[in-house]
Write a protein that holds these residues in place. Structure first.
Motif, PDB file in Angstrom:
ATOM      1  N   TYR A 238      42.055  -1.313   8.224  1.00 57.69           N
ATOM      2  CA  TYR A 238      43.148  -2.124   8.780  1.00 57.69           C
ATOM      3  C   TYR A 238      43.910  -2.886   7.700  1.00 57.69           C
ATOM      4  CZ  TYR A 238      42.016  -0.773  13.491  1.00 57.69           C
ATOM      5  OH  TYR A 238      41.835  -0.027  14.625  1.00 57.69           O
ATOM      6  N   LEU A 239      43.248  -3.132   6.554  1.00 59.57           N
ATOM      7  CA  LEU A 239      43.950  -3.757   5.423  1.00 59.57           C
ATOM      8  C   LEU A 239      44.818  -2.749   4.677  1.00 59.57           C
ATOM      9  CD1 LEU A 239      41.116  -5.967   3.897  1.00 59.57           C
ATOM     10  CD2 LEU A 239      43.318  -6.808   4.713  1.00 59.57           C
ATOM     11  N   GLY A 240      44.582  -1.460   4.923  1.00 62.98           N
ATOM     12  CA  GLY A 240      45.359  -0.438   4.221  1.00 62.98           C
ATOM     13  C   GLY A 240      44.704   0.061   2.938  1.00 62.98           C
ATOM     14  N   GLN A 280      40.115  -8.591  15.218  1.00 59.25           N
ATOM     15  CA  GLN A 280      40.804  -8.945  16.453  1.00 59.25           C
ATOM     16  C   GLN A 280      41.832  -7.855  16.760  1.00 59.25           C
ATOM     17  OE1 GLN A 280      41.984 -13.004  16.339  1.00 59.25           O
ATOM     18  NE2 GLN A 280      41.913 -13.212  18.563  1.00 59.25           N
ATOM     19  N   ASN A 281      41.799  -7.334  17.966  1.00 60.58           N
ATOM     20  CA  ASN A 281      42.801  -6.341  18.367  1.00 60.58           C
ATOM     21  C   ASN A 281      44.146  -7.031  18.573  1.00 60.58           C
ATOM     22  OD1 ASN A 281      40.931  -4.158  18.522  1.00 60.58           O
ATOM     23  ND2 ASN A 281      40.174  -4.995  20.458  1.00 60.58           N
ATOM     24  N   GLU A 282      45.174  -6.203  18.678  1.00 53.15           N
ATOM     25  CA  GLU A 282      46.516  -6.766  18.833  1.00 53.15           C
ATOM     26  C   GLU A 282      46.651  -7.652  20.065  1.00 53.15           C
ATOM     27  OE1 GLU A 282      49.506  -3.736  18.529  1.00 53.15           O
ATOM     28  OE2 GLU A 282      49.111  -3.436  16.391  1.00 53.15           O
ATOM     29  N   ASP A 283      45.888  -7.308  21.116  1.00 52.96           N
ATOM     30  CA  ASP A 283      45.975  -8.116  22.345  1.00 52.96           C
ATOM     31  C   ASP A 283      45.056  -9.347  22.300  1.00 52.96           C
ATOM     32  OD1 ASP A 283      43.456  -7.066  22.575  1.00 52.96           O
ATOM     33  OD2 ASP A 283      43.810  -6.013  24.470  1.00 52.96           O
ATOM     34  N   MET A 286      38.334  -8.788  21.004  1.00 47.88           N
ATOM     35  CA  MET A 286      37.459  -8.602  19.843  1.00 47.88           C
ATOM     36  C   MET A 286      37.113  -7.116  19.634  1.00 47.88           C
ATOM     37  SD  MET A 286      36.840 -11.602  18.555  1.00 47.88           S
ATOM     38  CE  MET A 286      38.412 -12.328  18.978  1.00 47.88           C
ATOM     39  N   ASN A 287      36.914  -6.773  18.366  1.00 47.77           N
ATOM     40  CA  ASN A 287      36.582  -5.392  17.992  1.00 47.77           C
ATOM     41  C   ASN A 287      35.416  -5.428  16.993  1.00 47.77           C
ATOM     42  OD1 ASN A 287      36.459  -2.860  16.855  1.00 47.77           O
ATOM     43  ND2 ASN A 287      38.658  -2.653  16.512  1.00 47.77           N
ATOM     44  N   PHE A 288      34.218  -5.078  17.481  1.00 51.94           N
ATOM     45  CA  PHE A 288      33.022  -5.091  16.626  1.00 51.94           C
ATOM     46  C   PHE A 288      32.706  -3.702  16.063  1.00 51.94           C
ATOM     47  CE2 PHE A 288      32.483  -8.828  19.332  1.00 51.94           C
ATOM     48  CZ  PHE A 288      32.018  -9.782  18.435  1.00 51.94           C
ATOM     49  N   GLY A 289      33.613  -2.739  16.261  1.00 48.38           N
ATOM     50  CA  GLY A 289      33.366  -1.386  15.773  1.00 48.38           C
ATOM     51  C   GLY A 289      34.081  -0.390  16.661  1.00 48.38           C
ATOM     52  N   GLU A 300      34.055  12.897  14.524  1.00 47.08           N
ATOM     53  CA  GLU A 300      35.461  13.089  14.883  1.00 47.08           C
ATOM     54  C   GLU A 300      35.970  11.713  15.337  1.00 47.08           C
ATOM     55  OE1 GLU A 300      35.500  15.800  18.252  1.00 47.08           O
ATOM     56  OE2 GLU A 300      37.305  14.775  18.968  1.00 47.08           O
ATOM     57  N   ILE A 301      37.155  11.329  14.826  1.00 51.67           N
ATOM     58  CA  ILE A 301      37.693   9.993  15.120  1.00 51.67           C
ATOM     59  C   ILE A 301      38.764  10.130  16.200  1.00 51.67           C
ATOM     60  CG2 ILE A 301      38.847   7.980  14.119  1.00 51.67           C
ATOM     61  CD1 ILE A 301      37.789   8.937  11.366  1.00 51.67           C
ATOM     62  N   PRO A 302      38.491   9.669  17.421  1.00 49.44           N
ATOM     63  CA  PRO A 302      39.446   9.927  18.491  1.00 49.44           C
ATOM     64  C   PRO A 302      40.663   9.001  18.472  1.00 49.44           C
ATOM     65  CG  PRO A 302      37.560   8.745  19.372  1.00 49.44           C
ATOM     66  CD  PRO A 302      37.277   8.989  17.912  1.00 49.44           C
ATOM     67  N   ASN A 303      40.482   7.773  17.951  1.00 49.23           N
ATOM     68  CA  ASN A 303      41.600   6.832  17.960  1.00 49.23           C
ATOM     69  C   ASN A 303      42.197   6.622  19.339  1.00 49.23           C
ATOM     70  OD1 ASN A 303      42.156   5.415  15.661  1.00 49.23           O
ATOM     71  ND2 ASN A 303      43.029   7.194  14.614  1.00 49.23           N
ATOM     72  N   ASP A 304      41.331   6.485  20.337  1.00 48.46           N
ATOM     73  CA  ASP A 304      41.831   6.306  21.706  1.00 48.46           C
ATOM     74  C   ASP A 304      41.538   4.900  22.222  1.00 48.46           C
ATOM     75  OD1 ASP A 304      39.134   6.317  22.046  1.00 48.46           O
ATOM     76  OD2 ASP A 304      39.081   7.949  23.503  1.00 48.46           O
ATOM     77  N   GLY A 305      41.230   4.003  21.289  1.00 44.57           N
ATOM     78  CA  GLY A 305      41.041   2.614  21.692  1.00 44.57           C
ATOM     79  C   GLY A 305      39.630   2.265  22.131  1.00 44.57           C
ATOM     80  N   SER A 306      38.718   3.238  22.180  1.00 38.32           N
ATOM     81  CA  SER A 306      37.335   2.919  22.569  1.00 38.32           C
ATOM     82  C   SER A 306      36.678   2.119  21.448  1.00 38.32           C
ATOM     83  CB  SER A 306      36.534   4.199  22.809  1.00 38.32           C
ATOM     84  OG  SER A 306      37.073   4.914  23.898  1.00 38.32           O
ATOM     85  N   HIS A 307      36.174   0.947  21.779  1.00 39.08           N
ATOM     86  CA  HIS A 307      35.584   0.098  20.741  1.00 39.08           C
ATOM     87  C   HIS A 307      34.531  -0.827  21.340  1.00 39.08           C
ATOM     88  CE1 HIS A 307      38.688  -2.540  22.442  1.00 39.08           C
ATOM     89  NE2 HIS A 307      37.920  -3.532  22.048  1.00 39.08           N
ATOM     90  N   LEU A 308      33.688  -1.350  20.472  1.00 38.96           N
ATOM     91  CA  LEU A 308      32.686  -2.344  20.874  1.00 38.96           C
ATOM     92  C   LEU A 308      33.411  -3.651  21.122  1.00 38.96           C
ATOM     93  CD1 LEU A 308      29.597  -2.060  18.481  1.00 38.96           C
ATOM     94  CD2 LEU A 308      29.613  -1.759  20.960  1.00 38.96           C
TER      95      LEU A 308
END
Lengths: 367, 367
Positions: A238-240, A280-283, A286-289, A300-308
């Motif tokens: 997320y920092l790039g 912290q998510n945009e909304d 919290m995002n622990f992973g 495989e990285i789905p990038n569909d927003g599923s997170h802890l």
């Protein structure tokens, strides 16, 4: 048999290919800039991963404690640097390590320097740590009199050998990287000029992963010392500093319950496994992973927003996408990319490769 | 020789007197209410502290993982309950434990119940976990059909024995305790009435430390299961569950630098020692632990605002009062009361008593 069949409880997976690519990337970058890479091993804390690092020309490493140093002893490192303001209560342990291994420590005050000077029976190198400007530790880069005081004590002590200046700009995690590196170049360049007449062989070192990943102008700085890049993690993504596909570790966690109506999945995997670093998510949530799907040859990285979205000591609660809810059942394993891989690895104390081999970590296995 | 002379690096101190007083206080409270105290040992995770607990009449304990249960085996507990939604991948490990120890698990779905029913070769008890209303885990207390489904599977399985209902109201940490306990009493009372005809010996259990510390009306609930009270911590003190003087553990950390001008003290002691649980001070700043002065027979709580304001992996930075700045020098030890003792103990893996004796923890020593 797949490595997945070995797993019954939370297990930190290590993709050796990604880890080696990260080591090579940073070694290449250092070489391109004619700098030496001295990686910080507080992230990997592993003798095996140390042996991989050597294949990319790495000859010295850094640790953050005497204990971690002791663990990494005996592997033929040209030097191990303990990048923590030296704790004078550990001088006897240090002296013992220094009897068989070239060691350097970090000094920031005259009290500890005097104590080392009067106690050591084996030679030890030292860097003076310079405050990077975010106030965690180190001597102010303009406080030449304090620096000189430390150097004067060492000058009269054959067992205390000045190596140079160390500056860790840890505020790149939340600050403006180009501006921070401009200050870093200026401070280390100025110190080199000021003290080189007395110490012609002194070197300067800097390095934090976000900076080392993106900066291309290191001025006359001699050495790079990042640590986290060996694995990277979500914070770095997320920092790039990296892509999510550069993250070399993922936690395999067993699914223990599924609540389709709430779009939630409960896993065995909590604070004692991940540590509690959080994004912290945009909304604002919290995002622990974040979720990955585990496969025999990686993930495989789905990038569909599923997170802890919530963790406690042993529980992890995922916000689950419809795809995830459709794909898993109770008893399956899913993968979680960690927020802060250094802390997660320290919690877990070992790794499992995709070949099904266990890789050592200084802390020793959790399970 | 004082216990303090043994300490060279971060060390978790345990005051046995305070710990025993906490055990006695909760055992007395349970007895006063004619309830059984079944403490959650995820906090202490220690065989020695288990032996102290027995002196206060405690006969059964709770854990949060199969691994922790394995560690606590062989000490003659009448039952060990694993209070985590059972992970079906661990059924073989469970079966082995159950061959030598009375064990119970927690069930919340039919999938895992069926899997246990078809696999176990040794008898295992189970509680059905009831969702306390904060959505972490458990069956909804009004979902009688799901409860009945689980019970029906168990009825036909001699190795799966229903013991009762377990409800952990973890939201007392941020909610209205009297209201939460009213719901808890109602839910467990209603479930007992509903299912007692089928299972005349069923029991109900609840327990979180904030609730168990202050509530005096437990209705017809049979058992109390708090964990944290064994040590307490700053979070509990600020919730009103205890006084700071009831906290039984403190981290001894070496002072490595003092910045009088900034009123800051740098210690060896960071996220790998304390974990990263944090409180927020009234002014919005962070509090990762509070200062105590270490003495030969315990510690003195100054309450002068000195606290850990920032931690990283190994560093801790204290906001220091003038008194603290006047009293300590580099190389001294100071004490820090932890924010969340369960996580801190899990990080450290052992304790040092004020008599200078090491006390075991399931994770094993950090140093």
């Amino acid at each position: 048999m797949s490595y997945l069949d070995k797993i019954t409880s939370p297990t930190l997976l290590l993709d050796e290919k990604i880890c080696r690519a990260n080591l090579k990337m940073m070694a290449d970058k250092a070489q391109r800039h004619r700098m030496e890479l001295v990686p910080h091993f507080k992230t990997a804390q592993s003798r095996l991963i140390g042996s991989w690092a050597k294949e990319y020309g790495i000859k010295e490493i850094t640790t953050s404690s005497v204990k971690m140093t002791k663990y990494l002893l005996g592997d033929g490192w040209e030097n191990i640097h303990i990048a923590f303001p030296f704790n004078p209560r550990e001088v006897e342990k240090l002296d013992e390590l220094a009897s068989s291994q070239s060691i350097s420590v970090q000094l920031i005050n005259t009290e500890t320097t005097k104590h080392l000077a009067s106690t050591l029976s084996n030679p030890v190198g030292f860097f003076i740590e310079i405050d990077a400007g975010y106030g965690r530790t180190g001597v102010d880069s303009r406080d030449y009199s304090k620096i000189q005081e430390i150097l004067d004590i060492a000058k009269n002590t054959p067992n205390l050998n000045f190596k140079g200046f160390y500056l860790h700009p840890g505020h790149t995690y939340y600050g403006n990287i180009p501006a921070i590196y401009e200050e870093t170049r200026e401070a280390l360049g100025r110190l080199k000029k000021e003290f080189k007449p007395q110490f012609p062989h002194l070197v300067t070192r800097t390095g934090d992963t976000p900076g080392c990943a993106v900066v291309e102008d290191f001025g006359d700085i001699d050495q790079l010392g990042p640590g986290n890049f060996v694995f990277f993690d979500l914070m770095q993504a997320y920092l790039g500093s990296c892509a999510k596909s550069d993250i070399a570790v993922a936690m395999a966690v067993p699914v223990v319950d599924i609540k389709k109506d709430r779009k939630e999945i409960l896993v065995h995997g909590g604070g004692v496994h991940f540590a509690k670093d959080v994004l912290q998510n945009e909304d604002g949530s919290m995002n622990f992973g974040e979720l990955v799907y585990l496969k025999d040859d990686g993930w495989e990285i789905p990038n569909d927003g599923s997170h802890l979205k919530k963790i406690s000591q042993e529980h992890g609660l995922l916000k689950a996408s419809d795809e995830l809810l459709g794909r898993v059942k109770v008893g399956d394993l899913i993968g979680i990319l960690p927020v802060h891989s250094c802390m997660t690895a320290d919690c877990m104390g070992e790794y499992l490769t995709l070949d099904g081999n266990w890789v050592d970590h200084a802390e020793g296995p959790k399970n």
